[in-house]
Design an enzyme around this catalytic site. Structure first.
Site, PDB file in Angstrom:
ATOM      1  N   ASP A 144       0.952  -1.354   0.069  1.00  0.00           N
ATOM      2  CA  ASP A 144      -0.228  -0.048   0.181  1.00  0.00           C
ATOM      3  C   ASP A 144       0.736   1.174  -0.173  1.00  0.00           C
ATOM      4  OD1 ASP A 144      -2.319   1.805   0.370  1.00  0.00           O
ATOM      5  OD2 ASP A 144      -3.114   0.550   1.666  1.00  0.00           O
ATOM      6  N   ASP A 246      -2.671   4.897  -2.396  1.00  0.00           N
ATOM      7  CA  ASP A 246      -3.718   5.467  -1.425  1.00  0.00           C
ATOM      8  C   ASP A 246      -4.061   6.779  -1.770  1.00  0.00           C
ATOM      9  OD1 ASP A 246      -5.063   5.274   1.363  1.00  0.00           O
ATOM     10  OD2 ASP A 246      -3.856   7.013   1.559  1.00  0.00           O
ATOM     11  N   GLU A 303      -6.673   4.015  -5.570  1.00  0.00           N
ATOM     12  CA  GLU A 303      -8.005   4.566  -4.843  1.00  0.00           C
ATOM     13  C   GLU A 303      -8.190   5.827  -5.451  1.00  0.00           C
ATOM     14  OE1 GLU A 303      -9.840   4.916  -0.558  1.00  0.00           O
ATOM     15  OE2 GLU A 303      -7.557   5.741  -0.860  1.00  0.00           O
ATOM     16  N   HIS A 379     -10.864  -1.983   4.283  1.00  0.00           N
ATOM     17  CA  HIS A 379     -10.778  -1.363   5.632  1.00  0.00           C
ATOM     18  C   HIS A 379     -11.552  -0.236   5.812  1.00  0.00           C
ATOM     19  CE1 HIS A 379      -7.987   0.616   3.208  1.00  0.00           C
ATOM     20  NE2 HIS A 379      -7.879   1.411   4.303  1.00  0.00           N
ATOM     21  N   ASP A 380     -12.103   0.296   4.935  1.00  0.00           N
ATOM     22  CA  ASP A 380     -12.818   1.767   5.470  1.00  0.00           C
ATOM     23  C   ASP A 380     -14.303   1.441   5.193  1.00  0.00           C
ATOM     24  OD1 ASP A 380     -10.528   3.163   5.371  1.00  0.00           O
ATOM     25  OD2 ASP A 380     -10.489   3.618   3.084  1.00  0.00           O
TER      26      ASP A 380
HETATM   27  O1  TEU Z   1      -8.777   6.563   2.328  1.00  0.00           O
HETATM   28  C1  TEU Z   1      -9.078   7.619   1.741  1.00  0.00           C
HETATM   29  C2  TEU Z   1     -10.558   8.026   1.247  1.00  0.00           C
HETATM   30  O2  TEU Z   1     -10.593   8.701   0.265  1.00  0.00           O
HETATM   31  C3  TEU Z   1     -11.285   6.823   1.798  1.00  0.00           C
HETATM   32  O3  TEU Z   1     -11.620   7.298   3.176  1.00  0.00           O
HETATM   33  C4  TEU Z   1     -12.688   7.360   0.763  1.00  0.00           C
HETATM   34  O4  TEU Z   1     -13.270   8.295   1.297  1.00  0.00           O
HETATM   35  C5  TEU Z   1     -13.881   6.175   1.288  1.00  0.00           C
HETATM   36  O5  TEU Z   1     -13.355   5.087   1.388  1.00  0.00           O
HETATM   37  C6  TEU Z   1     -14.926   6.242   0.269  1.00  0.00           C
HETATM   38  O6  TEU Z   1     -16.112   5.634   1.020  1.00  0.00           O
HETATM   39  C7  TEU Z   1      -7.368   6.102   2.293  1.00  0.00           C
HETATM   40  C8  TEU Z   1      -7.394   4.953   3.278  1.00  0.00           C
HETATM   41  O7  TEU Z   1      -7.981   3.688   2.797  1.00  0.00           O
HETATM   42  C9  TEU Z   1      -8.142   5.102   4.719  1.00  0.00           C
HETATM   43  O8  TEU Z   1      -7.776   4.095   5.551  1.00  0.00           O
HETATM   44  C10 TEU Z   1      -6.971   6.323   5.240  1.00  0.00           C
HETATM   45  O9  TEU Z   1      -7.466   6.495   6.544  1.00  0.00           O
HETATM   46  C11 TEU Z   1      -6.791   7.372   4.277  1.00  0.00           C
HETATM   47  O10 TEU Z   1      -6.456   7.150   2.843  1.00  0.00           O
HETATM   48  C12 TEU Z   1      -5.674   8.293   4.744  1.00  0.00           C
HETATM   49  O11 TEU Z   1      -4.590   7.725   4.268  1.00  0.00           O
END
Ligand code: TEU
Length: 605
Positions: A144, A246, A303, A379-380
């Site tokens: 990642d 990310d 992402e 994981h989000d």
């Molecule tokens: O997430 C970034 C992000 O844009 C997500 O929170 C997104 O908005 C969401 O999934 C949409 O439903 C990434 C990582 O996946 C997250 O765990 C981190 O907290 C974030 O970046 C900061 O690095």
């Protein structure tokens, strides 16, 4: 460095709707007519496939997968000890959430040193061994890369912040205060409050798209871009199979920092609307692609919040900057426009189907020749059974139904650890039981907005990121065999029955269904290389589609409802039942949450 708790409650003013509003998504147009929704003009032959198109990817939340040393945190040696579990699922790529040195303000998405492993996860020797041991099983490791920002403890930042005059003074996004000393713009960070933090030693503010502990890197500076390419190349040399990039759409900032129109009572505007996918970003990403990826067989998955379907040719496929991009249209399907956790949006199955179909259609256009990273969880996100199925849906049938979708759509399936066991959301009684900073902030805002604790907690139960992060359940022993110590996040209390050992022993378990589907993909290649065409679009209960290559046609039918559902049998007239979640399956009717796959042989091999 030891893990620190992430329970850092900011005192910054929060506004929930813009935070969620800022979670932009890759929006794709809805298919307009029946003829519009067939994808992939030509069936691919297997030789057309790259290794990562013909495999299953699996996301490991390193902190929660398996603890080998009893400190309560998952670690790399723990992963090595459980590779067999992944092998029997047919996994060929493991996406590891960040396991670099980190103070863990955002559970590792705040990296202090890209060249070393956080001691609580192990050592670089452990990582080398993981790459090697996984390699023996034909499994590649996907790192990642968190390149929009670092930790505020990264030595790059410490130096940059030390004065206005140092060799890294321009490595982060610095700006002078306004005349009254306040922040340069009214942008709101993703996790709430101003996205600017004042730094005494420079008399300036630095930008942070996420937490203040996550300062944004300045990609305008060629030295920064080189340093990041060096990091990626270091990992390529180690033999990893690819990268998940990310929050990548935020790396390019606008030339001028200007206030946006406030979108909430705090006078701030979500940073997403000010910085996502800023013109010029593709130059940086192309440079990265050529410097890092050329001449290798690695893959990249971005992402990519804020990329729309019209942008896709630049983002995926042969001429795109990545091999695949994660889109969020369907995971955000229940968030209202002016949203918060206490008011969700109603959605229908045709809405849900349209999003996938449009993405499939766009990525498979011959001029793009792109590929889709199929996922329902990460994981989000909430657990998919709790997220996409009707309340009260049976966990086992529901897990199998969603697993069928995940493993038979066109694209590389990305499983989230625990999804193969049929995990559902946790519903802990108090916000204090939760760990994630974003969850805590959303809850706090809801209370400030006047919602009752009960209403705010209901939102937490629906959307908390912790639901995807509870420890992996391996057996029915204490702490589910995850750790011999105290787990950093509680094991879910269903672990006595929902665990790898119990599900392996039960032929009707969700896990065994995933294994069957994975085996089916190897034997029935149309599920991997076939074109995709949606069926019965308007049906409110059934998600149905064809996967077809030159020799075979699979017809997949999934009942998303908790009632039985009938379908027109002409689509399976010449087909045989290949597999069903219901041993009394009938042509023409699906039991509640039943998933079936029929197959028609076009050319006998
Ligand atoms: O997430 C970034 C992000 O844009 C997500 O929170 C997104 O908005 C969401 O999934 C949409 O439903 C990434 C990582 O996946 C997250 O765990 C981190 O907290 C974030 O970046 C900061 O690095």
């Amino acid at each position: 460095m030891k893990h620190r708790t992430t329970a850092i409650l900011t005192t910054l003013a929060l506004t929930l709707s813009p935070i969620l509003g800022a979670c932009g998504s890759l929006s794709v147009p809805v298919a307009e007519s029946r003829s519009d929704i067939s994808t992939g003009d030509r069936p691919m032959t297997n030789e057309d496939l790259k290794w990562w198109q013909d495999t299953i990817a699996y996301e490991i939340y390193v902190k929660s997968f398996k603890d080998s040393d009893g400190d309560g945190y998952g670690d790399i040696n723990g992963i090595i000890s459980e590779l067999d579990h992944l092998k029997r699922l047919g996994v060929g790529a493991i996406w590891l959430t960040p396991c670099y040195v980190s103070p863990q303000a955002d559970n590792g998405y705040d990296i202090a040193d890209y060249y070393n492993i956080d001691p609580s996860y192990g050592t670089m020797e452990d990582m080398d061994r993981l790459i090697e041991e996984a390699g023996k099983l034909n499994i590649r490791i996907i790192m990642d890369l968190v390149f929009n920002h670092t930790s505020d403890q990264n030595e790059w930042f410490l130096e940059s912040a030390s004065s206005k005059d140092n060799s890294k003074s321009d490595w982060y996004v610095w700006a002078d205060p306004r005349e009254d000393g306040s922040a340069p713009t009214n942008w709101r960070s993703f996790f709430g409050g101003s996205s600017w933090e004042y730094c005494e030693s420079r008399g300036q503010y630095y930008l942070h798209t996420f937490l203040k502990e996550q300062p944004d890197l300045n990609w305008e500076n060629p030295e920064v871009r080189k340093a990041l390419c060096d990091v990626a190349n270091f990992w390529v040399k180690k033999g990893v199979g690819g990268f998940r990039m990310d929050a990548i759409t935020y790396i390019k900032k606008p030339a001028e920092f200007k206030d946006g129109t406030p979108d909430a009572g705090d006078g701030l505007v979500g940073i997403h609307s000010m910085t996502a996918n800023t013109a010029g970003i593709l130059d940086y990403l192309n440079e990265f692609k050529h410097t890092v990826q050329d001449g290798t067989d690695i893959f990249t998955v971005g992402e990519a919040n804020g990329v729309s379907s019209k942008d896709l040719p630049d983002w995926v496929g042969e001429n795109g900057v990545f091999d695949m991009v994660f889109e969020f249209g369907f995971v955000d399907i229940d968030l209202p426009d002016e949203s918060n956790w206490c008011a969700t949006r109603a959605w229908t199955l045709p809405d849900f189907k349209s999003i996938f179909t449009a993405s499939e259609k766009t990525t498979s256009q011959p001029e793009i020749n792109g590929w889709y990273p199929m996922f329902l969880e990460n994981h989000d996100q909430p657990r998919s059974i709790s997220h996409f199925l009707p309340e009260g849906a049976d966990r086992v049938s529901g897990g199998k139904a969603l697993g069928t979708l995940l493993l038979t759509m066109r694209g590389t399936p990305f499983l989230m650890e625990g999804e193969e066991l049929g995990y559902v959301n946790v519903s802990w009684p108090s916000i204090d039981d939760y760990n994630d900073i974003s969850t805590k902030n959303h809850y706090k805002f809801a209370i400030e907005e006047g919602y009752s604790e009960e209403e705010a907690l209901a939102g937490v139960h629906r959307f908390a990121r912790d639901s995807a992060r509870t420890p992996m359940q391996w057996d029915s022993s204490e702490n589910a065999g995850f750790t011999e110590g105290k787990p950093w996040l509680p094991v879910y209390d269903d672990y006595k029955t929902v665990n790898v050992d119990s599900e392996m022993a039960d032929p009707d378990s969700v896990l065994n269904w995933y294994i069957k589907l994975s085996e089916l993909r190897s034997a029935h290649r149309e599920l991997v290389d076939g074109r995709y065409e949606e069926l019965f679009h308007d049906d409110e209960k059934i998600f149905a589609y064809i996967r077809e290559n030159a020799s075979r046609k699979a017809i997949v039918l999934i009942n998303f409802s908790t009632e039985s559902a009938s379908f027109d049998t002409s689509v399976v007239e010449n087909a045989e039942l290949l597999i069903s979640t219901n041993d009394k399956s009938q042509k023409g009717t699906l039991a509640p949450l039943e998933a079936v796959i029929y197959e028609e042989v076009i050319v006998s091999l």
